[in-house]
Design an enzyme around this catalytic site. Sequence first.
Site, PDB file in Angstrom:
ATOM      1  N   LEU A 206      10.574 -20.593  -4.962  1.00 14.00           N
ATOM      2  CA  LEU A 206       9.604 -19.687  -4.417  1.00 14.00           C
ATOM      3  C   LEU A 206       7.926 -19.999  -5.195  1.00 14.00           C
ATOM      4  O   LEU A 206       8.170 -19.727  -6.330  1.00 14.00           O
ATOM      5  CB  LEU A 206      10.091 -18.451  -4.209  1.00 14.00           C
ATOM      6  CG  LEU A 206       8.941 -17.290  -3.807  1.00 14.00           C
ATOM      7  CD1 LEU A 206       8.857 -17.254  -2.352  1.00 14.00           C
ATOM      8  CD2 LEU A 206       9.317 -15.950  -4.078  1.00 14.00           C
TER       9      LEU A 206
ATOM     10  N   HIS B 284       2.453   3.521  -8.853  1.00 16.11           N
ATOM     11  CA  HIS B 284       2.424   2.096  -9.191  1.00 16.11           C
ATOM     12  C   HIS B 284       3.664   1.508  -9.881  1.00 16.11           C
ATOM     13  O   HIS B 284       4.030   0.531  -9.576  1.00 16.11           O
ATOM     14  CB  HIS B 284       1.209   1.931 -10.100  1.00 16.11           C
ATOM     15  CG  HIS B 284       0.049   2.164  -9.237  1.00 16.11           C
ATOM     16  ND1 HIS B 284      -0.359   1.651  -8.056  1.00 16.11           N
ATOM     17  CD2 HIS B 284      -1.294   3.051  -9.551  1.00 16.11           C
ATOM     18  CE1 HIS B 284      -1.541   2.431  -7.650  1.00 16.11           C
ATOM     19  NE2 HIS B 284      -2.012   2.952  -8.337  1.00 16.11           N
TER      20      HIS B 284
ATOM     21  N   ASP C 127       0.804  -1.251   0.126  1.00 19.96           N
ATOM     22  CA  ASP C 127      -0.102  -0.225   0.008  1.00 19.96           C
ATOM     23  C   ASP C 127       0.880   1.193  -0.173  1.00 19.96           C
ATOM     24  O   ASP C 127       2.007   1.317   0.428  1.00 19.96           O
ATOM     25  CB  ASP C 127      -0.938  -0.128   1.098  1.00 19.96           C
ATOM     26  CG  ASP C 127      -2.085   1.106   1.054  1.00 19.96           C
ATOM     27  OD1 ASP C 127      -2.214   1.471  -0.138  1.00 19.96           O
ATOM     28  OD2 ASP C 127      -2.606   1.196   2.186  1.00 19.96           O
TER      29      ASP C 127
HETATM   30  C1  IPE Z   1      -5.550  -3.077  -0.328  1.00 17.46           C
HETATM   31  O1  IPE Z   1      -5.124  -1.420  -0.436  1.00 17.46           O
HETATM   32  C2  IPE Z   1      -5.386  -3.414  -1.905  1.00 17.46           C
HETATM   33  C3  IPE Z   1      -4.029  -3.565  -2.350  1.00 17.46           C
HETATM   34  C4  IPE Z   1      -2.897  -3.305  -1.628  1.00 17.46           C
HETATM   35  C5  IPE Z   1      -4.197  -4.319  -3.596  1.00 17.46           C
HETATM   36  P1  IPE Z   1      -6.286  -0.408  -0.336  1.00 17.46           P
HETATM   37  O2  IPE Z   1      -5.451   1.002  -0.751  1.00 17.46           O
HETATM   38  O3  IPE Z   1      -7.215  -0.713  -1.760  1.00 17.46           O
HETATM   39  O4  IPE Z   1      -7.128  -0.548   0.741  1.00 17.46           O
HETATM   40  P2  IPE Z   1      -7.604   0.721   1.468  1.00 17.46           P
HETATM   41  O5  IPE Z   1      -8.595   1.456   0.659  1.00 17.46           O
HETATM   42  O6  IPE Z   1      -6.725   1.351   2.061  1.00 17.46           O
HETATM   43  O7  IPE Z   1      -8.378  -0.246   2.729  1.00 17.46           O
HETATM   44  C1  IPE Z   2      -1.417   0.321  -3.338  1.00 13.54           C
HETATM   45  O1  IPE Z   2      -1.307   1.552  -3.615  1.00 13.54           O
HETATM   46  C2  IPE Z   2      -1.646  -0.384  -4.868  1.00 13.54           C
HETATM   47  C3  IPE Z   2      -3.262  -0.618  -4.920  1.00 13.54           C
HETATM   48  C4  IPE Z   2      -4.080  -0.765  -4.143  1.00 13.54           C
HETATM   49  C5  IPE Z   2      -3.241  -1.260  -6.491  1.00 13.54           C
HETATM   50  P1  IPE Z   2      -2.490   2.696  -3.330  1.00 13.54           P
HETATM   51  O2  IPE Z   2      -2.851   2.918  -4.968  1.00 13.54           O
HETATM   52  O3  IPE Z   2      -3.699   2.299  -2.468  1.00 13.54           O
HETATM   53  O4  IPE Z   2      -1.887   3.790  -2.785  1.00 13.54           O
HETATM   54  P2  IPE Z   2      -2.510   5.003  -1.725  1.00 13.54           P
HETATM   55  O5  IPE Z   2      -2.958   4.094  -0.779  1.00 13.54           O
HETATM   56  O6  IPE Z   2      -3.630   5.637  -2.521  1.00 13.54           O
HETATM   57  O7  IPE Z   2      -1.519   5.802  -1.393  1.00 13.54           O
HETATM   58 MG    MG Z   3      -4.156   2.503  -0.508  1.00 20.47          MG
END
Ligand code: IPE
Ligand code: IPE
Ligand code: MG
Length: 233
Positions: free
Chosen positions: A127, A33, A16
């Site tokens: 792995l 990303h 995240d």
């Molecule tokens: C969880 O992160 C999903 C992934 C890392 C793929 P999100 O950013 O989508 O989750 P929330 O919205 O913080 O709960």
């Molecule tokens: C995690 O990073 C990747 C996915 C959920 C695809 P985020 O896109 O949720 O990044 P934040 O949480 O908005 O910073």
């Molecule tokens: Mg996120």
Amino acid sequence: MTVNSLNLNHIAIIMDGNGRWAKDKGMDRIFGHKEGAKSAKKVIEACSDLNISYLTLYAFSTENWNRPQSEVDSLMSLLSLMLKNEIKELERNNIVFNVVGRVEDLPKSVQNIISDVIDRTKHNTGLVLSLALSYGGRQEIIDAVNKIIVSKKSEIINEEIVKNNLYCPEIPDPDLIIRTAGEHRLSNFLLWQSAYAELFVSKKNWPDFKKKDLMEALKDFENRDRTFGKLTD
Ligand code: IPE
Ligand code: IPE
Ligand code: MG
């Protein structure tokens, strides 16, 4: 510390903070990303070097479909690109590639690349890397229950029957779940399997998460007392 002495078979990571990382730099979310994908590559390599048996990376949740279409499209393109570019590396590192989630929801082109990578790595012995794609823990349990109902093999369910109908029953439960970007929640990740997982939250946004941060999580895990509801001596 050697990983073999840790009783640590399976690490699962909620990657995240890509968006926040990019925002801090005044860049587009997709740039975050892309950098996040580089972090994933390094962590996969590190887990492979450390002789970890299973690594599961949460890359796209069922709820992530509700993001703006442009971000979803960019994530799907990035995923295709990464898989195409990394297949040789996966083969070279003896990694078995696997996916958990509703793969049928992904664009057909992505599904085709996934099948190809699964096929080309299925005889590897190192792995086992699972990408959680279009994955939701609740959806996985619903899919399992529906499989049981359709198969009509049983009217009464128990823990073993549910487990055997999850996406990958052969993969052991995660011992350690790491979440980055400082969030203390599971966000629908491995709800069934996380029952006794140890949780580790890193403040780092995912693109900043390095091998040294992974080692910090392992060090922390080493000091956990896992009692599984029992008493220690
Ligand atoms: C969880 O992160 C999903 C992934 C890392 C793929 P999100 O950013 O989508 O989750 P929330 O919205 O913080 O709960
Ligand atoms: C995690 O990073 C990747 C996915 C959920 C695809 P985020 O896109 O949720 O990044 P934040 O949480 O908005 O910073
Ligand atoms: Mg996120």
